[in-house]
Design a protein around this motif. Sequence first.
Motif, PDB file in Angstrom:
ATOM      1  N   ILE A  97       0.868  -1.181   0.000  1.00 42.25           N
ATOM      2  CA  ILE A  97       0.000   0.000   0.000  1.00 42.25           C
ATOM      3  C   ILE A  97       0.899   1.223   0.000  1.00 42.25           C
ATOM      4  CG2 ILE A  97      -1.833   1.248   1.184  1.00 42.25           C
ATOM      5  CD1 ILE A  97      -2.664  -1.385   2.481  1.00 42.25           C
ATOM      6  N   ILE A  98       0.777   2.049  -1.039  1.00 36.44           N
ATOM      7  CA  ILE A  98       1.698   3.159  -1.273  1.00 36.44           C
ATOM      8  C   ILE A  98       1.028   4.483  -0.945  1.00 36.44           C
ATOM      9  CG2 ILE A  98       3.062   4.370  -3.029  1.00 36.44           C
ATOM     10  CD1 ILE A  98       3.164   1.670  -4.554  1.00 36.44           C
ATOM     11  N   ALA A  99       1.740   5.356  -0.254  1.00 36.75           N
ATOM     12  CA  ALA A  99       1.280   6.712   0.017  1.00 36.75           C
ATOM     13  C   ALA A  99       2.490   7.628   0.096  1.00 36.75           C
ATOM     14  CB  ALA A  99       0.473   6.766   1.315  1.00 36.75           C
ATOM     15  N   PHE A 100       2.242   8.926   0.163  1.00 37.58           N
ATOM     16  CA  PHE A 100       3.295   9.923   0.329  1.00 37.58           C
ATOM     17  C   PHE A 100       3.122  10.602   1.683  1.00 37.58           C
ATOM     18  CE2 PHE A 100       4.444   9.036  -3.809  1.00 37.58           C
ATOM     19  CZ  PHE A 100       5.388   9.902  -4.348  1.00 37.58           C
ATOM     20  N   SER A 101       4.230  11.018   2.263  1.00 36.74           N
ATOM     21  CA  SER A 101       4.161  11.813   3.485  1.00 36.74           C
ATOM     22  C   SER A 101       3.752  13.238   3.129  1.00 36.74           C
ATOM     23  CB  SER A 101       5.513  11.816   4.193  1.00 36.74           C
ATOM     24  OG  SER A 101       6.498  12.406   3.356  1.00 36.74           O
ATOM     25  N   PRO A 156      -0.572   2.569   5.097  1.00 38.26           N
ATOM     26  CA  PRO A 156       0.372   2.311   3.994  1.00 38.26           C
ATOM     27  C   PRO A 156       1.573   1.523   4.474  1.00 38.26           C
ATOM     28  CG  PRO A 156       0.434   4.613   4.674  1.00 38.26           C
ATOM     29  CD  PRO A 156      -0.711   3.999   5.399  1.00 38.26           C
ATOM     30  N   THR A 157       2.107   0.713   3.586  1.00 35.41           N
ATOM     31  CA  THR A 157       3.335  -0.042   3.891  1.00 35.41           C
ATOM     32  C   THR A 157       4.557   0.621   3.282  1.00 35.41           C
ATOM     33  OG1 THR A 157       3.025  -1.444   1.930  1.00 35.41           O
ATOM     34  CG2 THR A 157       2.042  -2.200   3.993  1.00 35.41           C
ATOM     35  N   THR A 158       4.361   1.451   2.271  1.00 33.36           N
ATOM     36  CA  THR A 158       5.445   2.193   1.628  1.00 33.36           C
ATOM     37  C   THR A 158       5.060   3.664   1.613  1.00 33.36           C
ATOM     38  OG1 THR A 158       5.984   0.313   0.189  1.00 33.36           O
ATOM     39  CG2 THR A 158       6.814   2.483  -0.472  1.00 33.36           C
ATOM     40  N   VAL A 159       5.879   4.507   2.261  1.00 30.22           N
ATOM     41  CA  VAL A 159       5.589   5.938   2.327  1.00 30.22           C
ATOM     42  C   VAL A 159       6.782   6.695   1.757  1.00 30.22           C
ATOM     43  CG1 VAL A 159       5.019   7.894   3.793  1.00 30.22           C
ATOM     44  CG2 VAL A 159       4.136   5.620   4.368  1.00 30.22           C
ATOM     45  N   TYR A 160       6.546   7.441   0.676  1.00 35.14           N
ATOM     46  CA  TYR A 160       7.613   8.198   0.021  1.00 35.14           C
ATOM     47  C   TYR A 160       7.603   9.646   0.493  1.00 35.14           C
ATOM     48  CZ  TYR A 160       7.960   4.318  -3.314  1.00 35.14           C
ATOM     49  OH  TYR A 160       8.126   3.088  -3.900  1.00 35.14           O
ATOM     50  N   VAL A 165       8.388   9.787  -7.890  1.00 39.76           N
ATOM     51  CA  VAL A 165       8.762   8.378  -7.833  1.00 39.76           C
ATOM     52  C   VAL A 165       8.297   7.720  -9.121  1.00 39.76           C
ATOM     53  CG1 VAL A 165       8.356   6.160  -6.683  1.00 39.76           C
ATOM     54  CG2 VAL A 165       8.633   8.248  -5.316  1.00 39.76           C
ATOM     55  N   VAL A 166       9.208   7.063  -9.826  1.00 41.46           N
ATOM     56  CA  VAL A 166       8.876   6.310 -11.036  1.00 41.46           C
ATOM     57  C   VAL A 166       9.084   4.836 -10.735  1.00 41.46           C
ATOM     58  CG1 VAL A 166       9.411   5.910 -13.464  1.00 41.46           C
ATOM     59  CG2 VAL A 166       9.538   8.233 -12.526  1.00 41.46           C
ATOM     60  N   ARG A 167       8.036   4.053 -10.938  1.00 43.53           N
ATOM     61  CA  ARG A 167       8.121   2.634 -10.645  1.00 43.53           C
ATOM     62  C   ARG A 167       7.439   1.827 -11.745  1.00 43.53           C
ATOM     63  NH1 ARG A 167       6.550   0.707  -4.719  1.00 43.53           N
ATOM     64  NH2 ARG A 167       6.675  -1.240  -5.921  1.00 43.53           N
ATOM     65  N   THR A 168       7.902   0.602 -11.893  1.00 42.07           N
ATOM     66  CA  THR A 168       7.204  -0.374 -12.713  1.00 42.07           C
ATOM     67  C   THR A 168       6.685  -1.447 -11.769  1.00 42.07           C
ATOM     68  OG1 THR A 168       8.585   0.061 -14.645  1.00 42.07           O
ATOM     69  CG2 THR A 168       7.382  -2.031 -14.595  1.00 42.07           C
ATOM     70  N   ILE A 169       5.363  -1.557 -11.694  1.00 43.06           N
ATOM     71  CA  ILE A 169       4.725  -2.500 -10.786  1.00 43.06           C
ATOM     72  C   ILE A 169       4.037  -3.571 -11.619  1.00 43.06           C
ATOM     73  CG2 ILE A 169       2.969  -2.790  -8.998  1.00 43.06           C
ATOM     74  CD1 ILE A 169       3.468   0.095  -8.159  1.00 43.06           C
ATOM     75  N   ASP A 170       4.539  -4.773 -11.519  1.00 42.09           N
ATOM     76  CA  ASP A 170       3.985  -5.919 -12.246  1.00 42.09           C
ATOM     77  C   ASP A 170       3.777  -5.581 -13.726  1.00 42.09           C
ATOM     78  OD1 ASP A 170       2.955  -8.439 -12.731  1.00 42.09           O
ATOM     79  OD2 ASP A 170       0.975  -8.008 -11.883  1.00 42.09           O
ATOM     80  N   GLY A 171       4.794  -4.946 -14.317  1.00 48.28           N
ATOM     81  CA  GLY A 171       4.780  -4.665 -15.755  1.00 48.28           C
ATOM     82  C   GLY A 171       4.153  -3.345 -16.146  1.00 48.28           C
ATOM     83  N   VAL A 172       3.605  -2.584 -15.182  1.00 50.48           N
ATOM     84  CA  VAL A 172       2.972  -1.297 -15.493  1.00 50.48           C
ATOM     85  C   VAL A 172       3.866  -0.164 -14.994  1.00 50.48           C
ATOM     86  CG1 VAL A 172       0.983   0.202 -15.113  1.00 50.48           C
ATOM     87  CG2 VAL A 172       0.655  -2.274 -15.358  1.00 50.48           C
ATOM     88  N   GLU A 173       4.276   0.701 -15.923  1.00 46.34           N
ATOM     89  CA  GLU A 173       5.082   1.859 -15.537  1.00 46.34           C
ATOM     90  C   GLU A 173       4.171   2.954 -14.979  1.00 46.34           C
ATOM     91  OE1 GLU A 173       8.068   5.263 -17.413  1.00 46.34           O
ATOM     92  OE2 GLU A 173       7.404   3.573 -18.665  1.00 46.34           O
ATOM     93  N   LEU A 174       4.546   3.484 -13.834  1.00 45.15           N
ATOM     94  CA  LEU A 174       3.783   4.523 -13.157  1.00 45.15           C
ATOM     95  C   LEU A 174       4.697   5.658 -12.743  1.00 45.15           C
ATOM     96  CD1 LEU A 174       1.714   2.298 -10.687  1.00 45.15           C
ATOM     97  CD2 LEU A 174       0.844   3.344 -12.773  1.00 45.15           C
ATOM     98  N   GLU A 175       4.153   6.876 -12.776  1.00 46.64           N
ATOM     99  CA  GLU A 175       4.845   8.041 -12.241  1.00 46.64           C
ATOM    100  C   GLU A 175       3.980   8.620 -11.127  1.00 46.64           C
ATOM    101  OE1 GLU A 175       6.740  10.848 -15.005  1.00 46.64           O
ATOM    102  OE2 GLU A 175       5.660  12.433 -13.934  1.00 46.64           O
ATOM    103  N   LEU A 176       4.543   8.695  -9.935  1.00 48.38           N
ATOM    104  CA  LEU A 176       3.850   9.232  -8.773  1.00 48.38           C
ATOM    105  C   LEU A 176       4.499  10.567  -8.420  1.00 48.38           C
ATOM    106  CD1 LEU A 176       3.792   5.960  -6.599  1.00 48.38           C
ATOM    107  CD2 LEU A 176       2.198   6.641  -8.398  1.00 48.38           C
ATOM    108  N   ARG A 177       3.730  11.651  -8.502  1.00 50.64           N
ATOM    109  CA  ARG A 177       4.294  12.990  -8.297  1.00 50.64           C
ATOM    110  C   ARG A 177       3.588  13.686  -7.138  1.00 50.64           C
ATOM    111  NH1 ARG A 177       7.396  16.475 -11.115  1.00 50.64           N
ATOM    112  NH2 ARG A 177       7.424  15.083 -12.920  1.00 50.64           N
ATOM    113  N   ARG A 178       4.395  14.223  -6.244  1.00 50.35           N
ATOM    114  CA  ARG A 178       3.842  15.004  -5.137  1.00 50.35           C
ATOM    115  C   ARG A 178       3.292  16.315  -5.673  1.00 50.35           C
ATOM    116  NH1 ARG A 178       5.087  15.173   0.208  1.00 50.35           N
ATOM    117  NH2 ARG A 178       7.120  14.148   0.042  1.00 50.35           N
TER     118      ARG A 178
END
Length: 429
Positions: A97-101, A156-160, A165-178
């Motif tokens: 579970i992903i979130a940002f501070s 959340p289990t992952t807090v940025y 943050v740019v990640r590829t999750i199970d083959g899907v590229e995602l960009e997470l921007r604050r």
Amino acid sequence: KEILRVFDDREHKSQEILEVTDGVWFARGVGHSNAIFVEADESLILIDTLDTLERGQKLRSAIEERCRKPVRTIIYTHGHPDHRGGAAAFEDTVSEIIAFSACKPQLAGMERLSGIQGLRARRQFGYGMSDEEAVSQGLGPREGMNYGEHKGTLDPTTVYDQELVVRTIDGVELELRRLPGETDDQIAVWIPKAKVLCSGDNYYGCFPNLYAIRGGQYRDIASWIESLGQLMDYPAEYLLPGHTGAISGQEHIREVLGNYRAMMQYILDETLRGMDAGKTADELAEEIRLPRELSELPYLGEHYGCVEWTVREIYAAYMGWFDGDPAKLHPMPVRERSSRMIELMGGEAKVLEAAEAAMDRGEAQLALELCSMAEQSLETDVLQAETFSQSELRKALELKARALRTLADMETSANGRHYYIACAKEIEN
């Protein structure tokens, strides 16, 4: 896959789960907020989870009807509970579970205000009211807790704390921007291959809550304006907000976001200009109105937040409580001032007569202010056990409740309407 470009979303009588483009689904009307789920190689990525466990379970059933894959990843666009309350419905399948501070820390001691903020939130959102009394805020169906449902939030289990943050999750590229705006932990989720932009609550098709009457820290409008500019930079073909309908078409998305940003910029500029000219918050709240080309846009209707409250909040954020009038540096105690004013007006009975006459003329705001003044004065007398004053106090409260209900019927903001009705019910009960 047809997307409604911009529509009147105040009634929220329909639910729809649309595959806006290959592998990206948009769920609207299932809960108070929206949810987005994305098909990955072996799993699903869920962006926001609705407002209650029961609605999260409905969402899960809808997902399973369409996709034969489990939800392994949840992304929270921000910390508001109406976006996290259904997460527990996926507890047995989710692994991250992903979130940002928050980019700005909460004021120390804010948790000590939970009592008053909770009371004001219940008034603002119309908790405990019937569907006939309460109205949609222009965001989605009423929150499930109005119907006895329960929160099912998971931490959340992952807090940025990065900006991007740019990640590829199970083959899907995602960009997470604050992108701070409605909250300081707000993010946008960009799916480049699908050209899908998830804006969270930095855009939805209604005048935003630039100030929440329940109270809270200042929502930095200048930062929100900047965040909207960054949203406009994405070459999105689909904009999926945290509330209200999806928007399609790159040009149209830029137009809508541009108008949303222009609205905030106009209010901020006009307020700061007036402040520097020496005008008070009361004067500016009365004067500043959106120009017609903005006010008549369907997605800027003042059914949630409103211009007047925004102006007052900007004034307080930039200049504090003092409006420059020396008479307000050390004002008289409220009850003493009310008693003195009422004495000059000829006494409580005269004031209540004037309040009744104001109601008869349709001047509910004047009646409300007179009743509040009489209430403050009479409470002092009641403490001295004066029977006559107790009778007058009851009359003042009854008139006040009538005025509150009249103002509720004229209020365009659902939050304001709910607050008026809640205060009236508190008097009546």
